[in-house]
Scaffold this motif. Structure first.
Motif, PDB file in Angstrom:
ATOM      1  N   CYS A 109       0.725  -1.373  -0.077  1.00  0.00           N
ATOM      2  CA  CYS A 109       0.110  -0.483   0.065  1.00  0.00           C
ATOM      3  C   CYS A 109       0.908   1.217  -0.251  1.00  0.00           C
ATOM      4  CB  CYS A 109      -1.148   0.034   0.877  1.00  0.00           C
ATOM      5  SG  CYS A 109      -1.729   1.573   1.373  1.00  0.00           S
ATOM      6  N   ASP A 160       0.174   3.886   0.287  1.00  0.00           N
ATOM      7  CA  ASP A 160      -0.817   5.232   1.764  1.00  0.00           C
ATOM      8  C   ASP A 160      -0.416   4.809   2.833  1.00  0.00           C
ATOM      9  OD1 ASP A 160      -2.158   7.152  -0.082  1.00  0.00           O
ATOM     10  OD2 ASP A 160      -3.793   6.050   0.720  1.00  0.00           O
ATOM     11  N   CYS A 161       0.191   3.753   3.494  1.00  0.00           N
ATOM     12  CA  CYS A 161       0.193   3.561   5.134  1.00  0.00           C
ATOM     13  C   CYS A 161       1.417   2.170   4.662  1.00  0.00           C
ATOM     14  CB  CYS A 161      -1.039   2.955   5.413  1.00  0.00           C
ATOM     15  SG  CYS A 161      -1.363   1.156   4.925  1.00  0.00           S
ATOM     16  N   CYS A 169      -5.644  -3.253   0.603  1.00  0.00           N
ATOM     17  CA  CYS A 169      -4.792  -3.306   1.816  1.00  0.00           C
ATOM     18  C   CYS A 169      -5.003  -3.407   2.972  1.00  0.00           C
ATOM     19  CB  CYS A 169      -4.241  -1.995   2.277  1.00  0.00           C
ATOM     20  SG  CYS A 169      -3.952  -1.226   3.874  1.00  0.00           S
ATOM     21  N   THR A 222      -3.867  -2.709   6.411  1.00  0.00           N
ATOM     22  CA  THR A 222      -4.570  -2.337   7.078  1.00  0.00           C
ATOM     23  C   THR A 222      -5.895  -1.833   7.348  1.00  0.00           C
ATOM     24  OG1 THR A 222      -2.048  -1.185   7.564  1.00  0.00           O
ATOM     25  CG2 THR A 222      -4.252   0.218   8.086  1.00  0.00           C
ATOM     26  N   CYS A 248      -6.874   3.249   6.353  1.00  0.00           N
ATOM     27  CA  CYS A 248      -6.313   3.493   5.100  1.00  0.00           C
ATOM     28  C   CYS A 248      -7.230   4.128   4.384  1.00  0.00           C
ATOM     29  CB  CYS A 248      -5.659   2.933   4.774  1.00  0.00           C
ATOM     30  SG  CYS A 248      -4.423   3.185   3.677  1.00  0.00           S
ATOM     31  N   SER A 284      -6.796   3.952  -0.317  1.00  0.00           N
ATOM     32  CA  SER A 284      -6.541   2.743  -0.787  1.00  0.00           C
ATOM     33  C   SER A 284      -7.604   2.185  -1.402  1.00  0.00           C
ATOM     34  CB  SER A 284      -5.778   1.859   0.589  1.00  0.00           C
ATOM     35  OG  SER A 284      -6.305   1.252   0.498  1.00  0.00           O
TER      36      SER A 284
HETATM   37 ZN   LIG Z   1      -2.806   1.252   3.534  1.00  0.00          ZN
END
Ligand SMILES: [Zn+2]
Length: 159
Positions: A70, A72-73, A90, A92, A101, A104
């Protein structure tokens, strides 16, 4: 005379023993082994959400679960079957909820295989062995995915 001869043989034997250990690996091979060990020791997000350094990373059930990350995270993507379709999402977002998140993307399994096949495989068709051998990481961002190859090259595919 007999005693002296026996002692000489003993000395010769010691000489050979001392010199019977040639370098087992060359410096180049040693460096490669060190690199490989470092690569395998990378931190991996496991199915239960914990992070550990894993040596079994490449023995996972799904190759793409080891590759897709991912943007993003930083969590791994995980395979899900929803309404009969296989998707990647993702971890998360799956574990902690989409608010953890927010942006994503969920990837369709067929789509990501098609993209990787076209980007990596010579005949344009997804081949897991080729992907495994060539791809290091696949980062998923909002407008594109970036494929990092093991040889240091990176490829960008628009979403
Ligand atoms: Zn994520």
């Amino acid at each position: 005379m007999t005693g002296k001869k026996a002692r000489n043989i003993g000395q010769r034997n010691r000489y050979y023993v001392r010199n019977s250990h040639p370098a087992i690996v060359s410096e180049e091979v040693f460096d490669k082994v060190q690199e490989e060990m470092a690569r395998r020791a990378r931190l991996v997000l496991k199915e239960d959400g914990t992070v550990e350094s894993s040596k079994t990373k490449y023995n996972g059930k799904y190759l793409l679960g080891n590759l897709i990350v991912c943007g993003d995270c930083g969590a791994s993507y995980r395979r899900r079957t929803e309404r009969g379709k296989v998707v990647w999402r993702c971890a998360t977002r799956i574990e902690k909820g989409k608010e953890e998140c927010v942006d994503s993307l969920t990837l369709n399994d067929e789509w990501i295989q098609k993209v990787l096949g076209e980007a990596i495989c010579e005949n344009g068709v997804y081949d897991e062995e080729l992907i495994r051998n060539n791809v290091d990481r696949v980062y998923v961002f909002h407008k594109n995915i970036i494929i990092y190859n093991k040889d240091g090259h990176k490829l960008t595919a628009a979403l």
